[in-house]
Write an enzyme that holds these catalytic residues in place. Structure first.
Site, PDB file in Angstrom:
ATOM      1  N   GLY A  40      80.918  41.982  43.563  1.00  0.00           N
ATOM      2  CA  GLY A  40      82.354  42.159  43.775  1.00  0.00           C
ATOM      3  C   GLY A  40      83.163  41.072  43.099  1.00  0.00           C
ATOM      4  O   GLY A  40      84.194  41.342  42.470  1.00  0.00           O
ATOM      5  N   HIS A  41      82.701  39.829  43.204  1.00  0.00           N
ATOM      6  CA  HIS A  41      83.384  38.736  42.511  1.00  0.00           C
ATOM      7  C   HIS A  41      83.268  38.888  40.997  1.00  0.00           C
ATOM      8  O   HIS A  41      84.209  38.597  40.257  1.00  0.00           O
ATOM      9  CB  HIS A  41      82.794  37.385  42.938  1.00  0.00           C
ATOM     10  CG  HIS A  41      82.957  37.077  44.392  1.00  0.00           C
ATOM     11  ND1 HIS A  41      81.938  37.230  45.300  1.00  0.00           N
ATOM     12  CD2 HIS A  41      84.030  36.640  45.103  1.00  0.00           C
ATOM     13  CE1 HIS A  41      82.357  36.884  46.501  1.00  0.00           C
ATOM     14  NE2 HIS A  41      83.623  36.516  46.409  1.00  0.00           N
ATOM     15  N   SER A  58      79.967  38.483  51.086  1.00  0.00           N
ATOM     16  CA  SER A  58      79.120  37.312  51.269  1.00  0.00           C
ATOM     17  C   SER A  58      78.494  37.302  52.658  1.00  0.00           C
ATOM     18  O   SER A  58      77.381  36.815  52.851  1.00  0.00           O
ATOM     19  CB  SER A  58      79.934  36.028  51.052  1.00  0.00           C
ATOM     20  OG  SER A  58      80.475  35.996  49.742  1.00  0.00           O
TER      21      SER A  58
END
Length: 311
Positions: A56-57, A206
């Site tokens: 996602g990051h 996370s």
């Protein structure tokens, strides 16, 4: 004046086929880097993160690279946004892995300050948006968003980016930051990037690292609940009570998942609505073991169609 310490930080680099990553830990060093880029006419992007980076990051960095000349990612686990008895000390951290991902995706600069660098003395100033922060996640995390907006405001003033990139998964956060930017006339565009998901729909997070193998099997129920509500919208249902009941019923079937909320809100102000139309957010939050997971769909609901806001 640049100190020898700042020079050393500016020379800290990681390399890959995608490019070169500079790591800076001081505010002064970041400002010098940005001034130099501005002199060269570069457009600058900021990707704020708390580290333990995942796909996602990476999608945020990729989107920032498409639109800008320079991509700066921040890595800072912000103590102000953790309440008492929350997971600040246990929050997953792996800076070596984070640098590898950022380097592979062509990020130019990692700003990785210490808590002392960001908060050299107790904060007497905070940035708060109480009406938007007291709903949804704010009900169970009453101090969280004041910590978010305060640190993001600091990052915007330190980096002064043209564009800042946030994941759609944190929908309430992005809505609050957009409102902060408008209210305070901060010259930055806040850009949402679609949620990256596992094959079974679970949103990348996370905090998924907290899940046991068994809990991981139950966690995609959040996505299934959102999907069922969207299907009702596509079938013409506009009564949000039925949408919420459907999401709650699906999540209640999973004994390992404890629902925090299932809501339908107007995206602009995060207020609950009785009739679904225009830009809305279907939002859920639940505890799966010790992990508090969130997810949402952000949709434009017309009289005859339903479309994603971000693609």
């Amino acid at each position: 004046m640049k100190t020898s310490t700042d020079k050393q930080r500016l020379d800290t680099t990681e390399t890959s086929e995608a490019g070169l990553l500079t790591t800076i830990t001081s505010i002064a060093g970041v400002r010098e880097f940005v001034r130099s880029a501005r002199r060269d006419g570069k457009m600058i992007a900021l990707v704020p993160t708390m580290g333990y980076l995942h796909e996602g990051h990476a999608a945020l960095v990729d989107a920032a690279r498409r639109d800008n000349d320079i991509v700066i990612a921040s890595l800072f686990v912000n103590p102000l946004q953790f309440g008492p008895n929350e997971d600040y000390d246990a929050y997953p951290r792996d800076e070596v892995r984070d640098k590898k991902l950022l380097t592979e995706h062509g990020c130019n600069l990692l700003f990785a300050p210490s808590v002392k660098e960001m908060y050299p003395e107790p904060m007497a100033t905070t940035v708060e948006l109480p009406e938007l922060a007291r709903v949804l996640c704010g009900k169970s995390r009453p101090t969280h968003f004041a910590g978010v907006t305060t640190v993001v405001s600091k990052l915007f003033h330190i980096v002064q980016p043209d564009n800042a990139y946030f994941g759609q998964k944190d929908g309430q956060q992005a809505a609050i930051i957009r409102k902060m930017v408008r209210d305070l006339n901060i010259p930055v565009s806040v850009i949402s990037v679609p949620t990256v998901r596992e094959a079974d729909g679970l949103a990348k997070s996370s905090r998924n690292a907290y899940l046991t193998d068994e809990q991981r099997m139950h966690a995609p129920v959040l996505y299934r609940a959102l999907t069922a509500a969207r299907q009702l919208l596509e079938q013409g249902e506009r009564d949000t009570r039925r949408l919420k009941d459907t999401m709650q019923h699906i999540i209640a079937k999973e004994p390992e998942v404890n629902l925090d909320y299932a809501e339908v809100v107007r995206l602009s102000n995060l207020q609950s609505i009785g009739h679904a139309e225009g830009e809305i957010m279907l939002a859920v939050a639940a505890y799966v073991g010790k992990a508090r997971l969130i997810d949402n769909f952000q949709l434009n609901v017309g009289s005859n169609d339903v479309t994603n806001l971000y693609k």
